[in-house]
Scaffold this motif. Structure first.
Motif, PDB file in Angstrom:
ATOM      1  N   ASN A   1       0.849  -1.188   0.000  1.00 59.70           N
ATOM      2  CA  ASN A   1       0.000   0.000   0.000  1.00 59.70           C
ATOM      3  C   ASN A   1       0.887   1.241   0.000  1.00 59.70           C
ATOM      4  O   ASN A   1       0.893   2.021   0.958  1.00 59.70           O
ATOM      5  CB  ASN A   1      -0.939  -0.011   1.206  1.00 59.70           C
ATOM      6  CG  ASN A   1      -1.989  -1.095   1.119  1.00 59.70           C
ATOM      7  OD1 ASN A   1      -2.976  -0.963   0.415  1.00 59.70           O
ATOM      8  ND2 ASN A   1      -1.742  -2.205   1.816  1.00 59.70           N
TER       9      ASN A   1
ATOM     10  N   GLU B   1       2.584   4.954  -1.100  1.00 62.41           N
ATOM     11  CA  GLU B   1       2.048   6.281  -1.382  1.00 62.41           C
ATOM     12  C   GLU B   1       2.104   6.486  -2.895  1.00 62.41           C
ATOM     13  O   GLU B   1       3.174   6.494  -3.490  1.00 62.41           O
ATOM     14  CB  GLU B   1       2.871   7.331  -0.642  1.00 62.41           C
ATOM     15  CG  GLU B   1       2.777   7.194   0.874  1.00 62.41           C
ATOM     16  CD  GLU B   1       3.646   8.195   1.610  1.00 62.41           C
ATOM     17  OE1 GLU B   1       4.428   8.910   0.938  1.00 62.41           O
ATOM     18  OE2 GLU B   1       3.550   8.267   2.842  1.00 62.41           O
ATOM     19  N   ILE B   2       0.943   6.637  -3.518  1.00 62.81           N
ATOM     20  CA  ILE B   2       0.848   6.684  -4.974  1.00 62.81           C
ATOM     21  C   ILE B   2       0.524   8.104  -5.433  1.00 62.81           C
ATOM     22  O   ILE B   2      -0.483   8.679  -5.005  1.00 62.81           O
ATOM     23  CB  ILE B   2      -0.234   5.704  -5.469  1.00 62.81           C
ATOM     24  CG1 ILE B   2       0.108   4.279  -5.013  1.00 62.81           C
ATOM     25  CG2 ILE B   2      -0.381   5.771  -6.982  1.00 62.81           C
ATOM     26  CD1 ILE B   2      -0.994   3.284  -5.253  1.00 62.81           C
TER      27      ILE B   2
ATOM     28  N   GLU C   1      -0.817  11.272  -7.664  1.00 63.71           N
ATOM     29  CA  GLU C   1      -2.084  11.452  -8.381  1.00 63.71           C
ATOM     30  C   GLU C   1      -1.937  11.145  -9.863  1.00 63.71           C
ATOM     31  O   GLU C   1      -2.879  10.672 -10.498  1.00 63.71           O
ATOM     32  CB  GLU C   1      -2.583  12.888  -8.191  1.00 63.71           C
ATOM     33  CG  GLU C   1      -3.951  13.141  -8.767  1.00 63.71           C
ATOM     34  CD  GLU C   1      -4.460  14.550  -8.477  1.00 63.71           C
ATOM     35  OE1 GLU C   1      -5.369  15.012  -9.184  1.00 63.71           O
ATOM     36  OE2 GLU C   1      -3.939  15.178  -7.539  1.00 63.71           O
TER      37      GLU C   1
ATOM     38  N   GLU D   1      -6.977  -1.971  -3.392  1.00 66.02           N
ATOM     39  CA  GLU D   1      -7.072  -0.504  -3.340  1.00 66.02           C
ATOM     40  C   GLU D   1      -5.863   0.145  -3.998  1.00 66.02           C
ATOM     41  O   GLU D   1      -6.004   1.124  -4.748  1.00 66.02           O
ATOM     42  CB  GLU D   1      -7.213  -0.040  -1.887  1.00 66.02           C
ATOM     43  CG  GLU D   1      -8.547  -0.382  -1.251  1.00 66.02           C
ATOM     44  CD  GLU D   1      -8.686   0.175   0.149  1.00 66.02           C
ATOM     45  OE1 GLU D   1      -7.787   0.933   0.579  1.00 66.02           O
ATOM     46  OE2 GLU D   1      -9.677  -0.133   0.830  1.00 66.02           O
ATOM     47  N   ALA D   2      -4.672  -0.365  -3.699  1.00 68.22           N
ATOM     48  CA  ALA D   2      -3.461   0.219  -4.272  1.00 68.22           C
ATOM     49  C   ALA D   2      -3.414   0.031  -5.785  1.00 68.22           C
ATOM     50  O   ALA D   2      -3.058   0.946  -6.533  1.00 68.22           O
ATOM     51  CB  ALA D   2      -2.228  -0.399  -3.628  1.00 68.22           C
ATOM     52  N   GLN D   3      -3.784  -1.163  -6.264  1.00 68.89           N
ATOM     53  CA  GLN D   3      -3.762  -1.414  -7.704  1.00 68.89           C
ATOM     54  C   GLN D   3      -4.773  -0.535  -8.423  1.00 68.89           C
ATOM     55  O   GLN D   3      -4.499  -0.001  -9.504  1.00 68.89           O
ATOM     56  CB  GLN D   3      -4.030  -2.893  -7.994  1.00 68.89           C
ATOM     57  CG  GLN D   3      -2.981  -3.853  -7.422  1.00 68.89           C
ATOM     58  CD  GLN D   3      -1.571  -3.496  -7.804  1.00 68.89           C
ATOM     59  OE1 GLN D   3      -0.858  -2.841  -7.032  1.00 68.89           O
ATOM     60  NE2 GLN D   3      -1.158  -3.912  -8.980  1.00 68.89           N
ATOM     61  N   ALA D   4      -5.942  -0.353  -7.817  1.00 71.83           N
ATOM     62  CA  ALA D   4      -6.967   0.504  -8.421  1.00 71.83           C
ATOM     63  C   ALA D   4      -6.476   1.951  -8.497  1.00 71.83           C
ATOM     64  O   ALA D   4      -6.737   2.657  -9.485  1.00 71.83           O
ATOM     65  CB  ALA D   4      -8.260   0.419  -7.620  1.00 71.83           C
ATOM     66  N   GLN D   5      -5.754   2.397  -7.475  1.00 66.80           N
ATOM     67  CA  GLN D   5      -5.234   3.759  -7.485  1.00 66.80           C
ATOM     68  C   GLN D   5      -4.154   3.925  -8.552  1.00 66.80           C
ATOM     69  O   GLN D   5      -4.088   4.959  -9.230  1.00 66.80           O
ATOM     70  CB  GLN D   5      -4.671   4.134  -6.115  1.00 66.80           C
ATOM     71  CG  GLN D   5      -4.124   5.562  -6.043  1.00 66.80           C
ATOM     72  CD  GLN D   5      -5.161   6.616  -6.411  1.00 66.80           C
ATOM     73  OE1 GLN D   5      -6.231   6.647  -5.818  1.00 66.80           O
ATOM     74  NE2 GLN D   5      -4.859   7.460  -7.395  1.00 66.80           N
ATOM     75  N   LYS D   6      -3.300   2.929  -8.729  1.00 62.89           N
ATOM     76  CA  LYS D   6      -2.289   2.990  -9.794  1.00 62.89           C
ATOM     77  C   LYS D   6      -2.957   3.136 -11.156  1.00 62.89           C
ATOM     78  O   LYS D   6      -2.523   3.931 -11.994  1.00 62.89           O
ATOM     79  CB  LYS D   6      -1.417   1.735  -9.777  1.00 62.89           C
ATOM     80  CG  LYS D   6      -0.513   1.593  -8.571  1.00 62.89           C
ATOM     81  CD  LYS D   6       0.183   0.232  -8.597  1.00 62.89           C
ATOM     82  CE  LYS D   6       0.943  -0.057  -7.324  1.00 62.89           C
ATOM     83  NZ  LYS D   6       1.543  -1.411  -7.309  1.00 62.89           N
TER      84      LYS D   6
ATOM     85  N   ARG E   1      -5.932   4.360 -11.799  1.00 60.75           N
ATOM     86  CA  ARG E   1      -6.492   5.718 -11.908  1.00 60.75           C
ATOM     87  C   ARG E   1      -5.399   6.738 -12.196  1.00 60.75           C
ATOM     88  O   ARG E   1      -5.578   7.650 -13.031  1.00 60.75           O
ATOM     89  CB  ARG E   1      -7.227   6.088 -10.618  1.00 60.75           C
ATOM     90  CG  ARG E   1      -8.559   5.383 -10.434  1.00 60.75           C
ATOM     91  CD  ARG E   1      -9.371   6.014  -9.319  1.00 60.75           C
ATOM     92  NE  ARG E   1      -8.745   5.825  -8.015  1.00 60.75           N
ATOM     93  CZ  ARG E   1      -8.976   4.790  -7.213  1.00 60.75           C
ATOM     94  NH1 ARG E   1      -9.799   3.816  -7.591  1.00 60.75           N
ATOM     95  NH2 ARG E   1      -8.366   4.691  -6.041  1.00 60.75           N
ATOM     96  N   SER E   2      -4.251   6.608 -11.528  1.00 60.47           N
ATOM     97  CA  SER E   2      -3.162   7.573 -11.715  1.00 60.47           C
ATOM     98  C   SER E   2      -2.561   7.485 -13.113  1.00 60.47           C
ATOM     99  O   SER E   2      -2.066   8.474 -13.651  1.00 60.47           O
ATOM    100  CB  SER E   2      -2.074   7.332 -10.659  1.00 60.47           C
ATOM    101  OG  SER E   2      -2.569   7.592  -9.353  1.00 60.47           O
TER     102      SER E   2
END
Length: 227
Positions: A88, A90-91, A93, A123-128, A130-131
């Protein structure tokens, strides 16, 4: 004309330079978590051992080996907290794609069904994703949770069944012999090993760990794999 109808791309160290952008800070936070749980070594020693083990082991195995090597009176907490910090990260934006990867995807989606098959903290993969802003480029996105035993094999089987074509008409592309290459071969797909990132040097453990193709940059993907 390409023999493949569907292509499954890995995310980390295939479309995103995870080893270069996210891993250094995530590794430091993981070692700091183990030290806070009583790990009996200094930060640099922990970081060095993690780096040395990265090509051959999963991070559950890596953090367990570090704890066993140096000791702590809170082994379970040290391993748990390290994994939590590592998977997890820090990703930012906005994240850049690997050079040449966007061009490949834009060209290949005109003639193939493209899928994104990734594994890690959901959650982390989904944020990557999106970014990177890449979700619209794929017909379907699979995020597998390795912490509960999910494997990419299940996603590959779903692709074949939903698309209604033969296993060998699927090409799996990724940087882990023990994941997208092994799981792809086990269901009968062809595989392309993207030799990049901190897992380069991984030693094949099973016959299925040997890919059909190997590349080191996206510019070689289409000609090497006959796409």
């Amino acid at each position: 004309m390409s023999k493949y109808k569907s292509i499954a791309f890995d995310l980390d160290d295939t479309l995103l330079d995870t080893s270069g952008i996210l891993v250094p800070a995530a590794a430091r936070r993981s070692c700091e978590a183990m030290l806070a749980a009583g790990l009996r070594c200094d930060l640099e020693t922990c970081l060095q051992m993690r780096h040395e083990l990265a090509s051959q082991y999963s991070h559950t195995e890596i953090f367990t080996k570090i704890v066993d090597r140096f000791g702590t009176n809170q082994k379970g907490k040290a391993i748990h907290d390290a994994l939590e910090r590592f998977y997890n990260p820090e990703i930012p934006e906005k994240l850049p794609m690997m050079p040449g990867s966007l061009e490949n995807i834009q060209k290949l989606r005109e003639s193939h069904n493209l899928f994104l098959v990734t594994m890690g903290s959901p959650e982390a993969q989904a944020q990557k994703i999106r970014s990177l802003g890449i979700a619209p480029l794929f017909k379907k996105i699979y995020i597998l949770n390795g912490f509960i035993g999910e494997k990419k094999e299940s996603a590959f089987l779903d692709i074949i069944q939903s698309e209604g074509h033969k296993p060998q008409e699927l090409l799996s592309i990724g940087n882990r012999l023990s994941s997208e290459i092994r799981d792809g071969k086990r269901i009968g797909a062809d595989t392309c090993y993207f030799a990049y990132g901190e897992h380069v040097g991984e030693i094949p453990q099973y016959p299925e760990d040997h890919p059909d193709f190997t590349i080191t940059q996206h510019q070689d993907l289409i000609p090497t794999c006959g796409l």
